[in-house]
Design a protein around this motif. Structure first.
Motif, PDB file in Angstrom:
ATOM      1  N   CYS A   1      -0.461   3.168   2.885  1.00 41.41           N
ATOM      2  CA  CYS A   1      -1.724   3.298   2.166  1.00 41.41           C
ATOM      3  C   CYS A   1      -2.354   4.610   2.611  1.00 41.41           C
ATOM      4  O   CYS A   1      -2.264   4.969   3.784  1.00 41.41           O
ATOM      5  CB  CYS A   1      -2.681   2.158   2.502  1.00 41.41           C
ATOM      6  N   ARG A   2      -2.963   5.306   1.663  1.00 38.50           N
ATOM      7  CA  ARG A   2      -3.672   6.539   1.987  1.00 38.50           C
ATOM      8  C   ARG A   2      -5.140   6.343   1.633  1.00 38.50           C
ATOM      9  O   ARG A   2      -5.448   5.776   0.588  1.00 38.50           O
ATOM     10  CB  ARG A   2      -3.138   7.729   1.190  1.00 38.50           C
ATOM     11  N   ALA A   3      -6.032   6.826   2.495  1.00 34.29           N
ATOM     12  CA  ALA A   3      -7.461   6.695   2.225  1.00 34.29           C
ATOM     13  C   ALA A   3      -8.227   7.836   2.866  1.00 34.29           C
ATOM     14  O   ALA A   3      -7.938   8.229   4.000  1.00 34.29           O
ATOM     15  CB  ALA A   3      -7.986   5.366   2.748  1.00 34.29           C
ATOM     16  N   ASN A   4      -9.198   8.332   2.142  1.00 37.44           N
ATOM     17  CA  ASN A   4     -10.117   9.314   2.696  1.00 37.44           C
ATOM     18  C   ASN A   4     -11.034   8.581   3.667  1.00 37.44           C
ATOM     19  O   ASN A   4     -11.404   7.427   3.424  1.00 37.44           O
ATOM     20  CB  ASN A   4     -10.924   9.950   1.553  1.00 37.44           C
ATOM     21  N   SER A   5     -11.416   9.222   4.728  1.00 33.03           N
ATOM     22  CA  SER A   5     -12.252   8.574   5.743  1.00 33.03           C
ATOM     23  C   SER A   5     -13.603   8.127   5.185  1.00 33.03           C
ATOM     24  O   SER A   5     -14.247   7.243   5.751  1.00 33.03           O
ATOM     25  CB  SER A   5     -12.446   9.494   6.947  1.00 33.03           C
ATOM     26  N   ARG A   6     -14.038   8.700   4.062  1.00 31.38           N
ATOM     27  CA  ARG A   6     -15.299   8.288   3.416  1.00 31.38           C
ATOM     28  C   ARG A   6     -15.155   6.952   2.688  1.00 31.38           C
ATOM     29  O   ARG A   6     -16.147   6.321   2.360  1.00 31.38           O
ATOM     30  CB  ARG A   6     -15.743   9.329   2.380  1.00 31.38           C
ATOM     31  N   ASN A   7     -13.925   6.541   2.410  1.00 32.84           N
ATOM     32  CA  ASN A   7     -13.689   5.344   1.608  1.00 32.84           C
ATOM     33  C   ASN A   7     -13.618   4.109   2.508  1.00 32.84           C
ATOM     34  O   ASN A   7     -12.564   3.526   2.734  1.00 32.84           O
ATOM     35  CB  ASN A   7     -12.403   5.524   0.789  1.00 32.84           C
ATOM     36  N   LYS A   8     -14.772   3.699   2.995  1.00 31.01           N
ATOM     37  CA  LYS A   8     -14.863   2.615   3.989  1.00 31.01           C
ATOM     38  C   LYS A   8     -14.332   1.290   3.444  1.00 31.01           C
ATOM     39  O   LYS A   8     -13.701   0.531   4.171  1.00 31.01           O
ATOM     40  CB  LYS A   8     -16.306   2.447   4.464  1.00 31.01           C
ATOM     41  N   GLY A   9     -14.593   1.002   2.164  1.00 28.52           N
ATOM     42  CA  GLY A   9     -14.120  -0.256   1.580  1.00 28.52           C
ATOM     43  C   GLY A   9     -12.612  -0.355   1.583  1.00 28.52           C
ATOM     44  O   GLY A   9     -12.041  -1.385   1.964  1.00 28.52           O
ATOM     45  N   SER A  10     -11.955   0.719   1.163  1.00 28.47           N
ATOM     46  CA  SER A  10     -10.486   0.709   1.144  1.00 28.47           C
ATOM     47  C   SER A  10      -9.913   0.607   2.548  1.00 28.47           C
ATOM     48  O   SER A  10      -8.935  -0.103   2.774  1.00 28.47           O
ATOM     49  CB  SER A  10      -9.950   1.970   0.458  1.00 28.47           C
ATOM     50  N   ILE A  11     -10.523   1.298   3.486  1.00 28.98           N
ATOM     51  CA  ILE A  11     -10.034   1.236   4.866  1.00 28.98           C
ATOM     52  C   ILE A  11     -10.153  -0.192   5.401  1.00 28.98           C
ATOM     53  O   ILE A  11      -9.241  -0.688   6.075  1.00 28.98           O
ATOM     54  CB  ILE A  11     -10.760   2.256   5.758  1.00 28.98           C
ATOM     55  N   ALA A  12     -11.233  -0.877   5.069  1.00 27.17           N
ATOM     56  CA  ALA A  12     -11.391  -2.269   5.516  1.00 27.17           C
ATOM     57  C   ALA A  12     -10.285  -3.152   4.945  1.00 27.17           C
ATOM     58  O   ALA A  12      -9.701  -3.973   5.665  1.00 27.17           O
ATOM     59  CB  ALA A  12     -12.770  -2.796   5.105  1.00 27.17           C
ATOM     60  N   VAL A  13      -9.964  -2.984   3.661  1.00 32.06           N
ATOM     61  CA  VAL A  13      -8.882  -3.763   3.033  1.00 32.06           C
ATOM     62  C   VAL A  13      -7.548  -3.453   3.714  1.00 32.06           C
ATOM     63  O   VAL A  13      -6.770  -4.355   4.024  1.00 32.06           O
ATOM     64  CB  VAL A  13      -8.797  -3.461   1.516  1.00 32.06           C
ATOM     65  N   ILE A  14      -7.303  -2.186   3.960  1.00 31.69           N
ATOM     66  CA  ILE A  14      -6.054  -1.743   4.581  1.00 31.69           C
ATOM     67  C   ILE A  14      -5.888  -2.387   5.962  1.00 31.69           C
ATOM     68  O   ILE A  14      -4.833  -2.950   6.286  1.00 31.69           O
ATOM     69  CB  ILE A  14      -6.030  -0.198   4.674  1.00 31.69           C
TER      70      ILE A  14
END
Length: 175
Positions: A130-143
């Motif tokens: 999974c790739r996520a920008n550090s600003r994308n807190k919601g996606s990081i939480a899911v990941i």
């Protein structure tokens, strides 16, 4: 795949309008992190054409878009897509998003978990990314909820719809 009042299925040939409606109602918030699908779904006609392309990619097993549907309304509310598939390893990248009206309910996390279990069993993937920008807190939480671990940050790795070049955190999970 089902849970609560949601079902998860591959995008079907007759569902381009529902895909367009989901993207269009979330376009502004998706622009930075889903530049590809946002740019190919600017109009219903463009989305229908993109839907034809998607169906071929599903047949080719090069892209697997799993739509999350609210069974109470029969509306698409989210997506977990499997992309950048490398059958040589075999590995793939996951992306996901949820309609703003459904945020914060754990739907994306649960759907991602079900898709991960399904594709690992069915397709025998040994690695998912999974790739996520550090600003994308919601996606990081899911990941993180789905057992992925930060493997590193790639600098200047992604161009947003607005043309900004951003760093991406790479998360991996080995099976």
């Amino acid at each position: 795949m089902t849970f609560n009042h949601f079902k998860i299925d591959l995008l079907q040939p007759n569902e381009s309008e529902a895909l367009f409606n989901l993207i269009d109602s979330n376009r502004v918030r998706l622009e930075d992190f889903f530049a590809g699908i946002v740019s190919k779904t600017l109009t219903l006609e463009a989305t229908i054409n993109y839907g034809v392309e998607i169906q071929q990619r599903i047949k080719d097993k090069s892209y697997l878009p799993y739509m999350i549907t609210d069974t109470k309304t029969n509306a698409f509310v989210g997506l977990v897509d499997v992309k950048n598939i490398d059958w040589n390893v075999p590995k793939a990248e996951l992306g996901s998003f949820i309609d703003t009206k459904y945020e914060g309910q754990g739907i994306t996390s649960k759907a991602t978990n079900l898709v991960v279990d399904y594709i690992v069993q069915k397709h025998k993937f040994i690695k998912l990314l999974c790739r996520a920008n550090s600003r994308n807190k919601g996606s990081i939480a899911v990941i993180l909820k789905n057992g992925f671990e930060l493997e590193g940050t790639i600098r200047n790795d992604y161009r947003t719809t607005k043309g900004e070049i951003v760093d991406l955190n790479y998360y991996g999970r080995v099976f």
